[in-house]
Design an enzyme around this catalytic site. Sequence first.
Site, mmCIF file in Angstrom:
data_model
loop_
_atom_site.group_PDB
_atom_site.id
_atom_site.type_symbol
_atom_site.label_atom_id
_atom_site.label_comp_id
_atom_site.label_asym_id
_atom_site.label_seq_id
_atom_site.Cartn_x
_atom_site.Cartn_y
_atom_site.Cartn_z
ATOM 1 N N GLU A 1 -5.890 8.206 -8.292
ATOM 2 C CA GLU A 1 -6.577 7.037 -7.739
ATOM 3 C C GLU A 1 -6.160 5.829 -8.574
ATOM 4 O OE1 GLU A 1 -8.374 7.180 -4.947
ATOM 5 O OE2 GLU A 1 -8.442 4.999 -5.157
ATOM 6 N N SER A 2 -5.419 4.925 -7.950
ATOM 7 C CA SER A 2 -4.799 3.854 -8.747
ATOM 8 C C SER A 2 -5.828 2.950 -9.423
ATOM 9 C CB SER A 2 -3.856 3.026 -7.873
ATOM 10 O OG SER A 2 -4.535 2.485 -6.758
ATOM 11 N N CYS B 1 2.943 7.850 -6.013
ATOM 12 C CA CYS B 1 1.754 7.533 -5.215
ATOM 13 C C CYS B 1 0.839 6.543 -5.945
ATOM 14 C CB CYS B 1 1.051 8.825 -4.796
ATOM 15 S SG CYS B 1 0.020 8.589 -3.341
ATOM 16 N N ARG C 1 -2.002 0.057 0.105
ATOM 17 C CA ARG C 1 -2.649 1.349 -0.167
ATOM 18 C C ARG C 1 -3.102 2.016 1.132
ATOM 19 N NH1 ARG C 1 -7.180 0.526 -4.573
ATOM 20 N NH2 ARG C 1 -7.322 2.767 -4.275
ATOM 21 N N ARG D 1 -2.731 10.379 1.381
ATOM 22 C CA ARG D 1 -3.335 9.035 1.346
ATOM 23 C C ARG D 1 -2.369 8.058 0.672
ATOM 24 N NH1 ARG D 1 -8.058 8.270 -1.374
ATOM 25 N NH2 ARG D 1 -8.596 6.642 0.071
ATOM 26 N N HIS E 1 4.752 12.786 -3.335
ATOM 27 C CA HIS E 1 4.416 13.594 -4.522
ATOM 28 C C HIS E 1 5.435 14.708 -4.776
ATOM 29 C CE1 HIS E 1 0.227 12.214 -5.186
ATOM 30 N NE2 HIS E 1 0.249 11.984 -3.882
ATOM 31 N N GLU F 1 5.875 16.263 -7.355
ATOM 32 C CA GLU F 1 5.262 17.250 -8.260
ATOM 33 C C GLU F 1 4.468 18.309 -7.498
ATOM 34 O OE1 GLU F 1 4.355 14.224 -7.711
ATOM 35 O OE2 GLU F 1 2.184 13.950 -7.836
HETATM 36 N N1 GLN Z 1 -4.881 6.440 -2.173
HETATM 37 C C1 GLN Z 1 -4.661 6.476 -3.606
HETATM 38 C C2 GLN Z 1 -4.696 5.069 -4.196
HETATM 39 O O1 GLN Z 1 -4.723 4.116 -3.468
HETATM 40 C C3 GLN Z 1 -3.347 7.139 -3.923
HETATM 41 C C4 GLN Z 1 -3.367 8.557 -3.454
HETATM 42 C C5 GLN Z 1 -2.512 9.485 -4.244
HETATM 43 O O2 GLN Z 1 -2.081 9.193 -5.373
HETATM 44 N N2 GLN Z 1 -2.270 10.639 -3.676
HETATM 45 O O3 GLN Z 1 -4.705 4.943 -5.374
#
Ligand code: GLN
Length: 192
Positions: A47-48, A77, A103, A138, A174, A176
Site C-alpha cells: 500500500e503506497s 506496484c 493508482r 489493484r 508483481h 515477485e
Molecule cells: N493499490 C495499491 C496502492 O495504490 C498498490 C497495490 C499493490 O501494490 N499490489 O498503493
Amino acid sequence: MKIGVLALQGDFAEHIVMLKRLKVETSEVRMPEHLGGLDALIIPGGESTTIGKLAADFGLTDPLRQFGQRHAIWGTCAGAIFLSRDARRHQPLLSLMDITVQRNAFGRQVDSFEADLDVPELKRVTGTKEPYHAVFIRAPIIESVSGEARVLASTADKRIVAAQQGHLLATSFHPELTSDTRFHEYFLSMAD
Ligand code: GLN
C-alpha cells in the site's frame, strides 16, 4: 552484489525469495543505516500510502532519495507509485522518477488480472523469446513518462505498465509473485 528490500510493509518476503533463487545476497531495510553497503534496493508492492508514511516515520525518505541518486532502485506496484514524481493525489512520494501514475487504475471489475506482455528489452537482456506473464493486483498504470524516463512495457490496449529511467525501474505488476525470475535478472543487470 548485495540487494536490499524495503521491508516496511507489503510483499518484501517474496522479493527476498526471488533474489535467493538467483543466489544474490539480500537484506531487509527498515532503518537508514540498513542502506549502507547495498548495491541496489527493491521497494515491494503493498500500500503506497502506508509505505510512504512509514518511510517518513523511520527517517528513511531523504536517505532513500539520496540512495537513488547513485544506486539502482526498482519499485513494484505500490513501490512504483512511491518512486514516482506524481500520483495525482496528495501522498508521500520519493519523486525520483519522471513518471505520473494513476493508482488502482484498472477498475474494480478487474482489480486483479494477468496478462502476457511483450518486453523487448527483457528478452534481449535475458536472451529469451517468451512473453512475460505479468500479475496485476489493484495495479497503477503509468499515465505518462517524461524527461529521461522511457517506456519498457505496455498492455495490448497501450497502457504503460513498466518504465525505466537510467538505474530506476518501475513496474505496475508483481514479478515477485510469479516463478519467472527474468525481471529480477533484468534489475540485477541494471544494478551491476
Ligand atoms: N493499490 C495499491 C496502492 O495504490 C498498490 C497495490 C499493490 O501494490 N499490489 O498503493
